[in-house]
Design a protein around this motif. Structure first.
Motif, mmCIF file in Angstrom:
data_model
loop_
_atom_site.group_PDB
_atom_site.id
_atom_site.type_symbol
_atom_site.label_atom_id
_atom_site.label_comp_id
_atom_site.label_asym_id
_atom_site.label_seq_id
_atom_site.Cartn_x
_atom_site.Cartn_y
_atom_site.Cartn_z
ATOM 1 N N THR A 182 0.832 -1.207 0.000
ATOM 2 C CA THR A 182 0.000 0.000 0.000
ATOM 3 C C THR A 182 0.865 1.255 0.000
ATOM 4 O O THR A 182 0.475 2.296 -0.547
ATOM 5 C CB THR A 182 -0.919 0.011 1.241
ATOM 6 N N ASP A 192 -3.151 1.987 -9.064
ATOM 7 C CA ASP A 192 -3.581 0.829 -8.298
ATOM 8 C C ASP A 192 -3.818 -0.349 -9.238
ATOM 9 O O ASP A 192 -3.919 -0.189 -10.468
ATOM 10 C CB ASP A 192 -4.867 1.145 -7.528
ATOM 11 N N ASN A 209 -7.843 11.362 -4.793
ATOM 12 C CA ASN A 209 -7.674 9.917 -4.808
ATOM 13 C C ASN A 209 -6.249 9.569 -5.232
ATOM 14 O O ASN A 209 -5.838 9.899 -6.345
ATOM 15 C CB ASN A 209 -8.672 9.279 -5.772
ATOM 16 N N GLY A 242 -4.982 6.716 -5.933
ATOM 17 C CA GLY A 242 -4.884 5.467 -6.677
ATOM 18 C C GLY A 242 -4.276 5.654 -8.055
ATOM 19 O O GLY A 242 -3.793 4.707 -8.662
ATOM 20 N N SER A 284 -8.156 4.369 2.118
ATOM 21 C CA SER A 284 -6.861 3.734 2.338
ATOM 22 C C SER A 284 -6.050 4.450 3.402
ATOM 23 O O SER A 284 -6.048 5.670 3.497
ATOM 24 C CB SER A 284 -6.073 3.717 1.026
ATOM 25 N N THR A 293 -3.657 7.257 2.361
ATOM 26 C CA THR A 293 -4.147 8.560 1.894
ATOM 27 C C THR A 293 -3.821 9.726 2.827
ATOM 28 O O THR A 293 -3.392 10.786 2.349
ATOM 29 C CB THR A 293 -5.667 8.494 1.643
ATOM 30 N N ASN A 347 -9.736 8.979 -14.077
ATOM 31 C CA ASN A 347 -9.898 8.233 -12.823
ATOM 32 C C ASN A 347 -11.371 8.191 -12.443
ATOM 33 O O ASN A 347 -11.811 8.815 -11.483
ATOM 34 C CB ASN A 347 -9.079 8.862 -11.697
ATOM 35 N N ARG A 357 -13.844 6.538 -10.626
ATOM 36 C CA ARG A 357 -13.709 5.609 -9.505
ATOM 37 C C ARG A 357 -15.047 5.300 -8.834
ATOM 38 O O ARG A 357 -16.092 5.632 -9.354
ATOM 39 C CB ARG A 357 -12.724 6.169 -8.483
ATOM 40 N N HIS A 402 -11.855 2.696 -12.380
ATOM 41 C CA HIS A 402 -11.186 2.378 -11.117
ATOM 42 C C HIS A 402 -12.197 1.774 -10.145
ATOM 43 O O HIS A 402 -13.131 2.449 -9.706
ATOM 44 C CB HIS A 402 -10.583 3.675 -10.541
ATOM 45 N N SER A 454 -12.339 1.351 -7.052
ATOM 46 C CA SER A 454 -12.030 1.680 -5.659
ATOM 47 C C SER A 454 -13.225 1.291 -4.797
ATOM 48 O O SER A 454 -14.375 1.452 -5.188
ATOM 49 C CB SER A 454 -11.726 3.174 -5.519
#
Length: 372
Positions: A152, A172, A243, A245, A283, A286, A305, A307, A329, A331
């Motif tokens: 991560t 990601d 984000n 990611g 996460s 973040t 993105n 998400r 994404h 997420s």
């Protein structure tokens, strides 16, 4: 005279042999020094595999523009990495080099998957991430045990992962790319900005609340604003989060600003003072990024993105919008290789079955997609 000539010849030969031996020893020393430098790394991020050249036919079709793409690969999510790489590779003519960050127990499986499928044509490097770098920087919470995974935090060490690149893309493993990644790579970064992210308040991704955690789309959902250390930063709790990611990073600026050291500082402070929100809305990687890049980051085109595809089992976007998205994404908790994911059919177009049979997609009605 004859005897003297013989002595001269012998002397010359001796000198030549001496110079040859000296040259050989110097080359050996040079190789040793090079090997010593390349193998040493304070983070243990040593390359395990590298494929420097694609087949000539493939090289002729692709441009000289090299795009470093960093992606992490954990054993339980390996199918996501494969689908992401496949979608990127087949939607660009750019010279993409994948830097795949993983742990030792995944290397053989990953190598087998890449070398025995259509992805054997791609250029990639496998890097082993030494989790010891996180000692003292991560506090394991039993309620967040699933999110405390070493990989991560790999994105915090981008300059170490691609040390010779000036710019790189991190993503990601739960994404697919539907457009030429060159467009994402060419995201303009403002002077002094080390990274670009997609803001959570953009018009294309719907806002949604996380029960007990404030909002997923602002800082209060990630940081505990009751803590003095956070208040001293004078950040607005209502500030739109972003984000992490998908990251477009200016690695030159990243190094100049010691971004990695800053991120590690806030990780350590959280262990000591518990600065993150108690009901973290996302996460655990973040919050440090939000602090370090507060009002100091550029913006990614929202279409790069799209998400929250994994935030629920329902379909939040129209089929037309999903088709138009440049990057999808997943997420959230529901991943496209799982049983209840949204738009799994879109993701599955890019999935390549595991030739080893270890990784299987989970589908409804006990339908399991096995390697063919």
């Amino acid at each position: 005279m004859t005897f003297r000539k013989v002595n001269i010849v012998i002397l010359v030969l001796a000198i030549v042999i001496f110079l040859l031996v000296l040259h050989h020893n110097l080359l050996g020393l040079s190789d040793f020094l090079k090997r010593d430098v390349s193998d040493s790394s304070p983070l243990g991020l040593q390359p395990i595999d590298f494929i420097p050249e694609a087949p000539q036919r493939l090289t002729d079709e692709r441009t000289d523009q090299e795009i470093p793409v960093v992606i992490t690969a954990s054993e339980d999510r390996l199918g996501g990495v494969i689908a992401a790489m496949n979608s990127i590779y087949h939607n660009t003519k750019s010279n993409v080099v994948f830097h795949i960050v993983t742990l030792n127990d995944t290397v053989d499986h990953l190598r087998a998957w890449l070398s025995n499928t259509a992805l054997k044509k791609v250029k990639y490097q496998i890097l082993n991430f030494d989790s010891r770098v996180l000692e003292g920087k991560v506090k394991v919470d039993s309620e967040q045990a699933d999110s405390i995974k070493p990989l991560t935090f790999a994105r915090f060490y981008l300059p170490m992962l691609v040390p010779h690149a000036e710019k790189a893309v991190y993503m990601d493993d739960d994404v697919i790319v539907q457009d030429d990644i060159l467009g994402l790579y060419n995201t303009p970064l403002k002077p002094g900005h080390a990274a670009a992210f997609a803001d959570d308040c953009d018009a294309t991704s719907n806002k949604f609340a996380v029960r007990g955690a404030g909002n997923q789309y602002n800082y209060i959902g990630f940081l505990d604003f009751k803590k003095q250390t956070i208040r001293k930063l004078a950040m607005k709790a209502s500030t739109c989060s972003f984000n992490p990611g998908i990251i477009v990073a200016n690695l030159t600026e990243w190094k100049l600003q010691n971004v990695t050291k800053q991120l590690e500082k806030w990780m350590t402070l959280n262990v000591e003072e518990e600065l993150y929100s108690r009901t973290l809305a996302g996460s655990i990687a973040t919050p440090p990024l939000l602090i370090v890049f507060y009002k100091q980051h550029s913006n990614i085109d929202p279409m790069w993105n799209i998400r929250h595809l994994g935030s629920s089992t329902g379909k939040r976007y129209s089929p037309q919008f999903v088709k138009a998205a440049k990057l999808l994404h997943w997420s959230g908790h529901f991943k496209p290789w799982g049983r209840t994911a949204s738009y799994a059919d879109v993701w599955e177009k890019w999935y390549i079955p595991d030739p080893t049979g270890k990784f299987n997609l989970i589908r409804r009605h006990s339908e399991i997609y096995e390697a063919k």
